[in-house]
Design a protein around this motif. Structure first.
Motif, PDB file in Angstrom:
ATOM      1  N   THR A 271      -9.465  28.847 -22.897  1.00  0.00           N
ATOM      2  CA  THR A 271      -8.818  29.939 -22.171  1.00  0.00           C
ATOM      3  C   THR A 271      -7.428  30.191 -22.744  1.00  0.00           C
ATOM      4  O   THR A 271      -7.038  31.353 -22.953  1.00  0.00           O
ATOM      5  CB  THR A 271      -8.727  29.611 -20.664  1.00  0.00           C
ATOM      6  OG1 THR A 271     -10.052  29.391 -20.171  1.00  0.00           O
ATOM      7  CG2 THR A 271      -8.055  30.728 -19.895  1.00  0.00           C
ATOM      8  N   THR A 272      -6.684  29.134 -23.026  1.00  0.00           N
ATOM      9  CA  THR A 272      -5.351  29.283 -23.634  1.00  0.00           C
ATOM     10  C   THR A 272      -5.473  29.972 -24.992  1.00  0.00           C
ATOM     11  O   THR A 272      -4.703  30.886 -25.306  1.00  0.00           O
ATOM     12  CB  THR A 272      -4.658  27.917 -23.773  1.00  0.00           C
ATOM     13  OG1 THR A 272      -4.532  27.331 -22.471  1.00  0.00           O
ATOM     14  CG2 THR A 272      -3.283  28.051 -24.404  1.00  0.00           C
ATOM     15  N   ALA A 273      -6.446  29.561 -25.795  1.00  0.00           N
ATOM     16  CA  ALA A 273      -6.656  30.192 -27.103  1.00  0.00           C
ATOM     17  C   ALA A 273      -6.964  31.675 -26.928  1.00  0.00           C
ATOM     18  O   ALA A 273      -6.413  32.525 -27.650  1.00  0.00           O
ATOM     19  CB  ALA A 273      -7.787  29.497 -27.857  1.00  0.00           C
TER      20      ALA A 273
ATOM     21  N   TYR B  28     -10.225  33.688 -35.699  1.00  0.00           N
ATOM     22  CA  TYR B  28     -10.783  32.782 -34.707  1.00  0.00           C
ATOM     23  C   TYR B  28     -12.032  32.137 -35.279  1.00  0.00           C
ATOM     24  O   TYR B  28     -12.937  32.827 -35.743  1.00  0.00           O
ATOM     25  CB  TYR B  28     -11.115  33.585 -33.442  1.00  0.00           C
ATOM     26  CG  TYR B  28     -11.802  32.796 -32.352  1.00  0.00           C
ATOM     27  CD1 TYR B  28     -11.144  31.757 -31.702  1.00  0.00           C
ATOM     28  CD2 TYR B  28     -13.095  33.105 -31.970  1.00  0.00           C
ATOM     29  CE1 TYR B  28     -11.768  31.042 -30.689  1.00  0.00           C
ATOM     30  CE2 TYR B  28     -13.727  32.388 -30.956  1.00  0.00           C
ATOM     31  CZ  TYR B  28     -13.061  31.366 -30.319  1.00  0.00           C
ATOM     32  OH  TYR B  28     -13.677  30.652 -29.323  1.00  0.00           O
ATOM     33  N   VAL B  29     -12.067  30.812 -35.279  1.00  0.00           N
ATOM     34  CA  VAL B  29     -13.242  30.062 -35.711  1.00  0.00           C
ATOM     35  C   VAL B  29     -13.812  29.408 -34.452  1.00  0.00           C
ATOM     36  O   VAL B  29     -13.262  28.431 -33.956  1.00  0.00           O
ATOM     37  CB  VAL B  29     -12.896  29.006 -36.778  1.00  0.00           C
ATOM     38  CG1 VAL B  29     -14.138  28.245 -37.200  1.00  0.00           C
ATOM     39  CG2 VAL B  29     -12.222  29.658 -37.984  1.00  0.00           C
TER      40      VAL B  29
ATOM     41  N   ALA C  63     -16.817  29.244 -42.166  1.00  0.00           N
ATOM     42  CA  ALA C  63     -16.097  30.052 -41.185  1.00  0.00           C
ATOM     43  C   ALA C  63     -14.584  29.905 -41.357  1.00  0.00           C
ATOM     44  O   ALA C  63     -13.833  30.875 -41.207  1.00  0.00           O
ATOM     45  CB  ALA C  63     -16.522  29.654 -39.773  1.00  0.00           C
ATOM     46  N   ILE C  64     -14.130  28.711 -41.708  1.00  0.00           N
ATOM     47  CA  ILE C  64     -12.704  28.491 -41.965  1.00  0.00           C
ATOM     48  C   ILE C  64     -12.275  29.243 -43.220  1.00  0.00           C
ATOM     49  O   ILE C  64     -11.213  29.874 -43.260  1.00  0.00           O
ATOM     50  CB  ILE C  64     -12.402  26.980 -42.067  1.00  0.00           C
ATOM     51  CG1 ILE C  64     -12.597  26.318 -40.700  1.00  0.00           C
ATOM     52  CG2 ILE C  64     -10.988  26.734 -42.589  1.00  0.00           C
ATOM     53  CD1 ILE C  64     -12.616  24.800 -40.722  1.00  0.00           C
TER      54      ILE C  64
ATOM     55  N   LYS D  64      -2.358  34.998 -40.174  1.00  0.00           N
ATOM     56  CA  LYS D  64      -1.121  34.236 -39.991  1.00  0.00           C
ATOM     57  C   LYS D  64      -1.243  33.283 -38.804  1.00  0.00           C
ATOM     58  O   LYS D  64      -0.436  32.385 -38.649  1.00  0.00           O
ATOM     59  CB  LYS D  64       0.041  35.201 -39.782  1.00  0.00           C
ATOM     60  CG  LYS D  64       0.340  36.008 -41.032  1.00  0.00           C
ATOM     61  CD  LYS D  64       1.519  36.925 -40.832  1.00  0.00           C
ATOM     62  CE  LYS D  64       1.979  37.537 -42.103  1.00  0.00           C
ATOM     63  NZ  LYS D  64       1.269  38.684 -42.536  1.00  0.00           N
ATOM     64  N   PHE D  65      -2.267  33.491 -37.979  1.00  0.00           N
ATOM     65  CA  PHE D  65      -2.489  32.661 -36.801  1.00  0.00           C
ATOM     66  C   PHE D  65      -3.987  32.393 -36.729  1.00  0.00           C
ATOM     67  O   PHE D  65      -4.779  33.314 -36.549  1.00  0.00           O
ATOM     68  CB  PHE D  65      -1.991  33.396 -35.544  1.00  0.00           C
ATOM     69  CG  PHE D  65      -2.057  32.571 -34.292  1.00  0.00           C
ATOM     70  CD1 PHE D  65      -1.142  31.559 -34.071  1.00  0.00           C
ATOM     71  CD2 PHE D  65      -3.027  32.803 -33.327  1.00  0.00           C
ATOM     72  CE1 PHE D  65      -1.189  30.800 -32.892  1.00  0.00           C
ATOM     73  CE2 PHE D  65      -3.073  32.063 -32.173  1.00  0.00           C
ATOM     74  CZ  PHE D  65      -2.154  31.054 -31.956  1.00  0.00           C
ATOM     75  N   ILE D  66      -4.371  31.138 -36.896  1.00  0.00           N
ATOM     76  CA  ILE D  66      -5.794  30.764 -36.905  1.00  0.00           C
ATOM     77  C   ILE D  66      -6.064  29.829 -35.734  1.00  0.00           C
ATOM     78  O   ILE D  66      -5.358  28.825 -35.558  1.00  0.00           O
ATOM     79  CB  ILE D  66      -6.186  30.091 -38.226  1.00  0.00           C
ATOM     80  CG1 ILE D  66      -5.942  31.037 -39.397  1.00  0.00           C
ATOM     81  CG2 ILE D  66      -7.639  29.636 -38.189  1.00  0.00           C
ATOM     82  CD1 ILE D  66      -6.169  30.398 -40.764  1.00  0.00           C
ATOM     83  N   VAL D  67      -7.069  30.166 -34.960  1.00  0.00           N
ATOM     84  CA  VAL D  67      -7.487  29.338 -33.841  1.00  0.00           C
ATOM     85  C   VAL D  67      -8.829  28.720 -34.191  1.00  0.00           C
ATOM     86  O   VAL D  67      -9.785  29.433 -34.493  1.00  0.00           O
ATOM     87  CB  VAL D  67      -7.605  30.159 -32.531  1.00  0.00           C
ATOM     88  CG1 VAL D  67      -8.226  29.320 -31.427  1.00  0.00           C
ATOM     89  CG2 VAL D  67      -6.250  30.702 -32.121  1.00  0.00           C
ATOM     90  N   LEU D  68      -8.892  27.391 -34.167  1.00  0.00           N
ATOM     91  CA  LEU D  68     -10.131  26.654 -34.356  1.00  0.00           C
ATOM     92  C   LEU D  68     -10.524  26.114 -32.992  1.00  0.00           C
ATOM     93  O   LEU D  68      -9.809  25.288 -32.437  1.00  0.00           O
ATOM     94  CB  LEU D  68      -9.942  25.507 -35.346  1.00  0.00           C
ATOM     95  CG  LEU D  68      -9.345  25.855 -36.701  1.00  0.00           C
ATOM     96  CD1 LEU D  68      -9.036  24.587 -37.486  1.00  0.00           C
ATOM     97  CD2 LEU D  68     -10.282  26.733 -37.483  1.00  0.00           C
TER      98      LEU D  68
END
Length: 184
Positions: free
Chosen positions: A62-64, A99-100, A169-170, A179-183
């Motif tokens: 949820t935070t992501a 987003y991954v 996917a990465i 510039k901002f990646i969420v795994l």
């Protein structure tokens, strides 16, 4: 977005040079009475890696999703270099994000087409693909394949291991120059 001429919209650019800052962010799902995220505050300096660790259901995803602008907080703000990410800035912010997810969706096409997802083959930057493969530690694997970048991976990557699918996917996220990646 800015209006250049009648009927033509151009995406506002959002440059990130210092940090992403979260101030007193709260969120509850529409179907819930309880807050899943309550008054969290933190900052992430440019170039840093941050991990959210916690039990299942503690609000990490949820935070992501809040940080990516996929959910709208009920309270608080998200700022990039002091500029609040509001409704107008969300598209510009999301253009900087990748987003991954836990469950990766891959095309049944080639490694190349999966990394440069959404681009016409003639527009693909092959040097950027190689760099993305190196960063994601998939380059040596691809180089050993008979058809290299043109190797077909099967529907949803069935010809790859789970780890290789995740690394692909990465690589896609790095190819995008996010510039901002969420795994997740």
């Amino acid at each position: 977005f800015t209006l250049d001429s009648p009927g033509i919209m151009q995406k506002e650019e959002l440059n990130i040079s210092k940090e992403l800052k979260v101030d007193n962010l709260s969120y509850k799902y529409p179907s819930s009475k309880n807050l899943i995220i309550k008054d969290i505050s933190f900052s992430i300096p440019v170039g840093r890696c941050v991990a959210f660790v916690g039990k299942t259901g503690s609000g990490k995803s949820t935070t992501a999703n809040l940080l990516l602008g996929l959910l709208k907080p009920i309270n608080g703000s998200i700022k990039i270099d002091g500029h609040k990410i509001n409704e107008e800035r969300i598209p510009a912010w999301q253009a900087n994000c990748a987003y991954v997810p836990q469950q990766i969706t891959l095309l049944g096409t080639s490694i190349l087409e999966n990394i440069a997802f959404g681009e016409f083959k003639k527009d693909i930057d092959f040097e950027r693909v190689k760099e993305a493969l190196k960063i994601s530690q998939l380059y040596d694997f691809v180089e050993k394949m008979p058809e290299k970048l043109n190797t077909r991976i099967g529907e949803n990557g069935t010809r790859l291991s789970g780890g290789q699918r995740q690394r692909l996917a990465i690589a896609r996220a790095f190819y995008k120059k996010a510039k901002f990646i969420v795994l997740d």
